[in-house]
Design an enzyme around this catalytic site. Structure first.
Site, short mmCIF file in Angstrom:
data_model
loop_
_atom_site.label_atom_id
_atom_site.label_comp_id
_atom_site.label_asym_id
_atom_site.label_seq_id
_atom_site.Cartn_x
_atom_site.Cartn_y
_atom_site.Cartn_z
N ASP A 220 0.60 -1.00 -0.04
CA ASP A 220 0.28 -0.21 0.38
C ASP A 220 0.68 1.67 0.20
O ASP A 220 1.60 1.52 1.36
CB ASP A 220 -1.31 -0.18 1.17
N ASN A 228 -2.86 13.12 -3.44
CA ASN A 228 -3.93 13.56 -4.16
C ASN A 228 -4.38 14.98 -4.06
O ASN A 228 -5.15 15.78 -5.29
CB ASN A 228 -4.83 12.41 -4.77
N HIS A 233 -5.46 14.14 -8.63
CA HIS A 233 -5.79 12.95 -9.07
C HIS A 233 -5.58 12.31 -10.47
O HIS A 233 -4.63 11.53 -10.81
CB HIS A 233 -7.28 12.11 -9.30
N ASP A 237 -2.45 9.21 -10.26
CA ASP A 237 -2.48 8.17 -11.59
C ASP A 237 -0.91 7.58 -12.04
O ASP A 237 -0.63 7.10 -12.06
CB ASP A 237 -3.25 8.47 -12.55
N GLU A 262 -4.74 2.28 -4.30
CA GLU A 262 -3.26 2.56 -4.15
C GLU A 262 -2.41 0.55 -3.46
O GLU A 262 -2.21 1.32 -3.30
CB GLU A 262 -2.21 3.09 -3.12
#
Length: 344
Positions: A220, A228, A233, A237, A262
């Site tokens: 993670d 973010n 975002h 990405d 994530e």
């Protein structure tokens, strides 16, 4: 009085709408499917923001950490039996289902075509037998002419059937290719181009059934919500793609999948836990050593790290049990300061 009552109703409706939106945001941020069990848990958290449950959730999610299944269970919540597919997975599955339907229709078309050919052949045999009997009886030229006419008609029908069969065979080959592509897309994450949750769960089931020695790692990205929030975002990405590629390269030879949000899962097959942990640690250290910059402004993004939990699958254990154990180890690593791997 009527005006006051109307205002109260409007305020109640507005508050309900806001609560509904907040519940939806809570489910989205924690990658929870919108089933009644998860909704009820979110409702309990959000309707008593100063209560012990809300405070515990705030502590666990500090720094952008998503709640794990084990966290929700430990806090008295329940877990839905199956997570809902993501919109992308749902679209891929729908496309696959559509192609399956086309294939079934084509199979039915083949069956109809073959039935028609059998009927024509049977009719041709009957007509030819009747004409042969007539020839034997009469020896007349007219009977021979009739046989020629019947045979010519049958050859025409055979030619038409062969043309239809050739076209249907070509269509079947195209459908088979599309169906294989759709099935592959339903098991691949479109952002990172890695296998997705469905693919890794199916691969685990196959390996477990074969009796292979399997280790599962759950990774993670640390403080991903902060990325973010700070950069948007689209940058998030890019970070997901970069980490996914780093894991793929660092764990080459093993299945690296984007499990959701994530979170990544790595399936180590045929290696010891120590060897799997060494590979995972090398990948983690390589990621932590990188310094990312924004492409547009060259502004430093800084270090991006991930935490991980690794466990050995016991014989005949289902994927969910193994994943939950690795997930607990992952959050042990988070609690210990992040950018760590824990094995158990």
């Amino acid at each position: 009085m009527a005006g006051v009552s109307t205002q109260r109703v409007a305020d109640t409706v507005d508050a309900s709408t806001q609560l509904f939106c907040r519940v939806g945001e809570f489910l989205r941020d924690n990658h929870l499917s919108p089933d009644p069990l998860h909704y009820a848990f979110a409702y309990r958290v959000l309707t008593d923001t100063q209560g012990p449950l809300a405070r515990a959730v705030a502590h666990l999610t500090d720094g952008g950490v998503s709640l794990s299944r084990r966290d929700i269970e430990n806090l008295g919540g329940e877990i839905g039996a199956l997570a809902a597919p993501t919109p992308t997975e749902a679209m891929a599955l729908a496309k696959s289902d559509g192609l399956v339907a086309q294939t079934l229709l084509q199979v039915e078309g083949f069956a109809d075509m073959m039935q028609a050919m059998r009927t024509d052949t049977a009719g041709f045999s009957r007509d030819l037998a009747a004409s042969a009997n007539e020839i034997r009886r009469s020896h007349e030229t007219v009977a021979v002419d009739e046989v020629v006419r019947i045979t010519t008609r049958m050859l025409d029908r055979v030619n038409v059937a062969e043309t239809r069969l050739e076209a249907a065979t070509h269509e079947a080959a195209e459908l088979r290719t599309k169906l294989e592509e759709a099935r592959a897309n339903a098991r691949r994450d479109p952002l990172t181009d890695l296998p997705n949750r469905r693919a890794v769960e199916e691969a685990y089931a196959a390996r477990s059934k074969a009796g292979d020695h399997v280790c599962l790692a759950v990774c993670d990205i640390d403080h991903f919500k902060t990325v973010n929030d700070r950069f948007g975002h689209s940058i998030g990405d890019r970070v997901l793609k970069a980490i996914g590629e780093a894991l793929r390269q660092g764990c080459e030879g093993h299945m690296v999948a984007r499990y959701g949000g994530e979170e990544f899962a790595i399936l180590f097959v045929g290696v010891t836990r120590e060897a799997a942990l060494a590979t995972l640690e090398n990948a983690r250290e390589a990621v932590a050593a990188k310094r990312y910059r924004l492409r547009e402004s060259d502004e430093p993004l800084g270090a991006v790290t991930f935490s991980a939990g690794l466990t050995i699958a016991k014989p005949e254990e289902v994927f969910g049990t193994v994943f939950a154990r690795a997930d607990r180890l992952l959050y042990t690593a988070k609690d210990a300061g992040r950018n760590l791997s824990k094995a158990g």
